[in-house]
Write a protein that holds these residues in place. Structure first.
Motif, PDB file in Angstrom:
ATOM      1  N   LYS A  17       0.845  -1.188   0.000  1.00 41.59           N
ATOM      2  CA  LYS A  17       0.000   0.000   0.000  1.00 41.59           C
ATOM      3  C   LYS A  17       0.884   1.243   0.000  1.00 41.59           C
ATOM      4  O   LYS A  17       1.970   1.257   0.604  1.00 41.59           O
ATOM      5  CB  LYS A  17      -0.909   0.021   1.225  1.00 41.59           C
ATOM      6  N   ALA A  18       0.413   2.290  -0.648  1.00 36.93           N
ATOM      7  CA  ALA A  18       1.173   3.540  -0.686  1.00 36.93           C
ATOM      8  C   ALA A  18       0.218   4.708  -0.813  1.00 36.93           C
ATOM      9  O   ALA A  18      -0.869   4.595  -1.391  1.00 36.93           O
ATOM     10  CB  ALA A  18       2.166   3.533  -1.853  1.00 36.93           C
ATOM     11  N   VAL A  19       0.641   5.850  -0.262  1.00 38.32           N
ATOM     12  CA  VAL A  19      -0.172   7.060  -0.317  1.00 38.32           C
ATOM     13  C   VAL A  19       0.737   8.269  -0.164  1.00 38.32           C
ATOM     14  O   VAL A  19       1.804   8.188   0.459  1.00 38.32           O
ATOM     15  CB  VAL A  19      -1.256   7.041   0.790  1.00 38.32           C
ATOM     16  N   PHE A  20       0.309   9.376  -0.762  1.00 41.53           N
ATOM     17  CA  PHE A  20       0.965  10.656  -0.534  1.00 41.53           C
ATOM     18  C   PHE A  20      -0.086  11.604   0.014  1.00 41.53           C
ATOM     19  O   PHE A  20      -1.096  11.863  -0.635  1.00 41.53           O
ATOM     20  CB  PHE A  20       1.561  11.213  -1.833  1.00 41.53           C
ATOM     21  N   THR A  21       0.133  12.108   1.223  1.00 40.77           N
ATOM     22  CA  THR A  21      -0.866  12.958   1.866  1.00 40.77           C
ATOM     23  C   THR A  21      -0.899  14.334   1.210  1.00 40.77           C
ATOM     24  O   THR A  21       0.073  14.772   0.592  1.00 40.77           O
ATOM     25  CB  THR A  21      -0.595  13.122   3.365  1.00 40.77           C
ATOM     26  N   SER A  22      -1.998  15.025   1.372  1.00 43.17           N
ATOM     27  CA  SER A  22      -2.146  16.371   0.839  1.00 43.17           C
ATOM     28  C   SER A  22      -2.046  17.398   1.955  1.00 43.17           C
ATOM     29  O   SER A  22      -1.917  17.061   3.140  1.00 43.17           O
ATOM     30  CB  SER A  22      -3.496  16.514   0.129  1.00 43.17           C
ATOM     31  N   ARG A  23      -2.148  18.642   1.581  1.00 37.83           N
ATOM     32  CA  ARG A  23      -2.141  19.722   2.563  1.00 37.83           C
ATOM     33  C   ARG A  23      -3.372  19.668   3.468  1.00 37.83           C
ATOM     34  O   ARG A  23      -3.361  20.173   4.590  1.00 37.83           O
ATOM     35  CB  ARG A  23      -2.088  21.066   1.827  1.00 37.83           C
ATOM     36  N   GLY A  24      -4.431  19.063   2.979  1.00 40.38           N
ATOM     37  CA  GLY A  24      -5.643  18.961   3.779  1.00 40.38           C
ATOM     38  C   GLY A  24      -6.636  20.067   3.520  1.00 40.38           C
ATOM     39  O   GLY A  24      -7.543  20.295   4.312  1.00 40.38           O
ATOM     40  N   ILE A  25      -6.463  20.769   2.389  1.00 37.46           N
ATOM     41  CA  ILE A  25      -7.422  21.788   1.974  1.00 37.46           C
ATOM     42  C   ILE A  25      -7.914  21.402   0.586  1.00 37.46           C
ATOM     43  O   ILE A  25      -7.118  21.100  -0.290  1.00 37.46           O
ATOM     44  CB  ILE A  25      -6.799  23.192   1.914  1.00 37.46           C
ATOM     45  N   SER A  26      -9.217  21.405   0.390  1.00 39.25           N
ATOM     46  CA  SER A  26      -9.741  21.097  -0.939  1.00 39.25           C
ATOM     47  C   SER A  26     -10.853  22.081  -1.273  1.00 39.25           C
ATOM     48  O   SER A  26     -11.470  22.672  -0.390  1.00 39.25           O
ATOM     49  CB  SER A  26     -10.261  19.664  -0.997  1.00 39.25           C
ATOM     50  N   ARG A  27     -11.084  22.262  -2.551  1.00 42.44           N
ATOM     51  CA  ARG A  27     -12.145  23.167  -2.978  1.00 42.44           C
ATOM     52  C   ARG A  27     -12.992  22.473  -4.051  1.00 42.44           C
ATOM     53  O   ARG A  27     -12.512  22.120  -5.103  1.00 42.44           O
ATOM     54  CB  ARG A  27     -11.565  24.458  -3.568  1.00 42.44           C
ATOM     55  N   SER A  28     -14.226  22.236  -3.729  1.00 44.13           N
ATOM     56  CA  SER A  28     -15.183  21.798  -4.741  1.00 44.13           C
ATOM     57  C   SER A  28     -16.126  22.963  -4.941  1.00 44.13           C
ATOM     58  O   SER A  28     -15.790  23.937  -5.591  1.00 44.13           O
ATOM     59  CB  SER A  28     -15.914  20.532  -4.283  1.00 44.13           C
ATOM     60  N   THR A 247       4.586  21.262  -6.355  1.00 47.87           N
ATOM     61  CA  THR A 247       4.132  21.700  -5.039  1.00 47.87           C
ATOM     62  C   THR A 247       3.948  23.209  -4.976  1.00 47.87           C
ATOM     63  O   THR A 247       3.034  23.699  -4.310  1.00 47.87           O
ATOM     64  CB  THR A 247       5.139  21.249  -3.968  1.00 47.87           C
ATOM     65  N   VAL A 248       4.788  23.964  -5.677  1.00 43.33           N
ATOM     66  CA  VAL A 248       4.697  25.423  -5.651  1.00 43.33           C
ATOM     67  C   VAL A 248       3.424  25.902  -6.345  1.00 43.33           C
ATOM     68  O   VAL A 248       2.785  26.860  -5.904  1.00 43.33           O
ATOM     69  CB  VAL A 248       5.936  26.049  -6.320  1.00 43.33           C
ATOM     70  N   SER A 249       3.040  25.223  -7.404  1.00 43.64           N
ATOM     71  CA  SER A 249       1.955  25.697  -8.274  1.00 43.64           C
ATOM     72  C   SER A 249       0.563  25.305  -7.808  1.00 43.64           C
ATOM     73  O   SER A 249      -0.429  25.729  -8.414  1.00 43.64           O
ATOM     74  CB  SER A 249       2.172  25.166  -9.698  1.00 43.64           C
ATOM     75  N   ASN A 250       0.457  24.496  -6.757  1.00 44.50           N
ATOM     76  CA  ASN A 250      -0.848  23.992  -6.312  1.00 44.50           C
ATOM     77  C   ASN A 250      -1.034  24.252  -4.819  1.00 44.50           C
ATOM     78  O   ASN A 250      -0.955  23.335  -3.991  1.00 44.50           O
ATOM     79  CB  ASN A 250      -0.948  22.498  -6.621  1.00 44.50           C
ATOM     80  N   PRO A 251      -1.296  25.516  -4.436  1.00 43.29           N
ATOM     81  CA  PRO A 251      -1.301  25.898  -3.025  1.00 43.29           C
ATOM     82  C   PRO A 251      -2.410  25.270  -2.187  1.00 43.29           C
ATOM     83  O   PRO A 251      -2.245  25.135  -0.973  1.00 43.29           O
ATOM     84  CB  PRO A 251      -1.443  27.422  -3.063  1.00 43.29           C
ATOM     85  N   LEU A 252      -3.537  24.906  -2.768  1.00 39.46           N
ATOM     86  CA  LEU A 252      -4.573  24.246  -1.982  1.00 39.46           C
ATOM     87  C   LEU A 252      -4.227  22.794  -1.694  1.00 39.46           C
ATOM     88  O   LEU A 252      -4.571  22.256  -0.645  1.00 39.46           O
ATOM     89  CB  LEU A 252      -5.926  24.318  -2.700  1.00 39.46           C
ATOM     90  N   GLN A 253      -3.522  22.172  -2.608  1.00 40.32           N
ATOM     91  CA  GLN A 253      -3.242  20.745  -2.474  1.00 40.32           C
ATOM     92  C   GLN A 253      -1.950  20.449  -1.726  1.00 40.32           C
ATOM     93  O   GLN A 253      -1.880  19.482  -0.958  1.00 40.32           O
ATOM     94  CB  GLN A 253      -3.187  20.099  -3.861  1.00 40.32           C
ATOM     95  N   PHE A 254      -0.912  21.285  -1.938  1.00 35.12           N
ATOM     96  CA  PHE A 254       0.415  20.951  -1.436  1.00 35.12           C
ATOM     97  C   PHE A 254       1.015  22.070  -0.589  1.00 35.12           C
ATOM     98  O   PHE A 254       0.858  23.252  -0.909  1.00 35.12           O
ATOM     99  CB  PHE A 254       1.375  20.681  -2.600  1.00 35.12           C
ATOM    100  N   PHE A 255       1.750  21.691   0.443  1.00 35.94           N
ATOM    101  CA  PHE A 255       2.646  22.616   1.128  1.00 35.94           C
ATOM    102  C   PHE A 255       3.845  22.886   0.216  1.00 35.94           C
ATOM    103  O   PHE A 255       4.238  22.039  -0.583  1.00 35.94           O
ATOM    104  CB  PHE A 255       3.161  22.024   2.439  1.00 35.94           C
ATOM    105  N   SER A 256       4.451  24.072   0.364  1.00 43.33           N
ATOM    106  CA  SER A 256       5.670  24.400  -0.369  1.00 43.33           C
ATOM    107  C   SER A 256       6.523  25.332   0.481  1.00 43.33           C
ATOM    108  O   SER A 256       6.118  26.460   0.778  1.00 43.33           O
ATOM    109  CB  SER A 256       5.343  25.082  -1.701  1.00 43.33           C
ATOM    110  N   HIS A 257       7.697  24.861   0.849  1.00 45.92           N
ATOM    111  CA  HIS A 257       8.616  25.684   1.634  1.00 45.92           C
ATOM    112  C   HIS A 257       9.042  26.911   0.833  1.00 45.92           C
ATOM    113  O   HIS A 257       9.059  28.026   1.350  1.00 45.92           O
ATOM    114  CB  HIS A 257       9.835  24.862   2.025  1.00 45.92           C
ATOM    115  N   ARG A 258       9.364  26.725  -0.437  1.00 47.27           N
ATOM    116  CA  ARG A 258       9.844  27.844  -1.243  1.00 47.27           C
ATOM    117  C   ARG A 258       8.747  28.890  -1.441  1.00 47.27           C
ATOM    118  O   ARG A 258       9.019  30.080  -1.435  1.00 47.27           O
ATOM    119  CB  ARG A 258      10.364  27.357  -2.594  1.00 47.27           C
TER     120      ARG A 258
END
Length: 277
Positions: A17-28, A247-258
């Motif tokens: 099993k494998a998964v990559f977690t998201s930032r935890g914000i979504s918009r529908s 990660t930089v281009s998708n602020p709702l889905q991903f954290f980005s340090h830069r």
């Protein structure tokens, strides 16, 4: 599983099993959150080293463990090449940037917020492994260390593994800073030129050709490295360098340090996770 998390699309066997977690914000139609961390760590931050409230981090980690039904092991990642072999009693905070295990329900866990998470297994699911590939670790050989550890594990057990080599490994590249966002200096290009043949094709000059600034394709460099280590190109899945993986281009889905660290003071961390059920 949380519907906003990424599930690798690759031919791993059903018990891996494998998964990559998201930032935890979504918009529908309406903005929604999962996870309890507050800005700038909203909402599903798993990093305990970024300044978030520790009770929020622990709540998010508990939520992850409950949802996947297995125990993540959180490393202390230092942009190095050290690899940990995970056992049931391996403590959180073990210093390493890669890990491997053959134990069941023990999760190889890599935290990122622009660096590249790389997950490994094979078509038999005899092992799982994960690596944290920022530019420095990638240039220094963290993927080489991971692949060699996989080969050692498979050559040291039953006779059925005789003949196992790198071409038997499958890899999945998760989201990372994309090739249109990852500006680096000449020293980064030089580091790869010294250690990774043919890497120059993954650097594009920014502005004047002699500016000393480049846009680097981190996922592309990882694919090149894995192929030079013996993995078949067809066995490398996931991040293809397109905007959806950035990660930089998708602020709702991903954290980005830069993207966020200067503007907001810090950024949370997501996790690439792989385990044997």
């Amino acid at each position: 599983m949380n519907p906003d998390w990424l599930i690798p699309n690759w031919p791993a066997p059903p018990h891996v099993k494998a998964v990559f977690t998201s930032r935890g914000i979504s918009r529908s139609d309406v903005l929604s959150k999962s996870g309890v961390s507050q800005p700038p760590f909203d909402a599903f931050n798993l990093g305990d080293h970024v300044g978030d409230d520790s009770t929020h981090v622990m709540a998010n980690r508990h939520m992850l463990q409950t949802l996947i039904g297995a125990k993540p092991v959180y490393l202390k990642q230092v942009h190095g090449t050290e690899l940990a072999t995970l056992q049931p009693k391996t403590p959180h905070g073990t210093v390493a940037d890669a890990c491997i295990t053959t134990e069941k329900k023990l999760v190889c866990t890599i935290m990122v917020a622009d660096c590249l998470p790389v997950l490994f297994t094979d078509l038999e699911g005899r092992f799982v492994a994960a690596a944290h590939a920022g530019w420095r670790g990638l240039a220094d050989g963290v993927l080489s260390r991971s692949v060699h550890a996989v080969l050692e594990v498979n050559s040291s057990v039953a006779d059925v593994f005789v003949g196992f080599n790198a071409i038997n490994i499958i890899a999945w590249l998760g989201p990372c800073i994309g090739p249109k966002a990852f500006e680096v200096g000449a020293e980064v290009k030089a580091a790869f030129a010294e250690k990774l043949p043919h890497s120059a094709a993954y650097f594009r000059p920014v502005g004047h050709p002699n500016s000393g600034k480049y846009l680097a394709d981190l996922a592309g460099l990882a694919r090149l490295n894995l192929q030079q280590l013996g993995l078949a190109a067809a066995n490398i899945y996931g991040n293809d360098g397109s905007t959806d993986w950035c990660t930089v281009s998708n602020p709702l889905q991903f954290f980005s340090h830069r993207r966020d660290a200067v503007r907001l003071g810090s950024s949370g961390r997501m996790a690439g996770c792989i385990w044997i059920e």
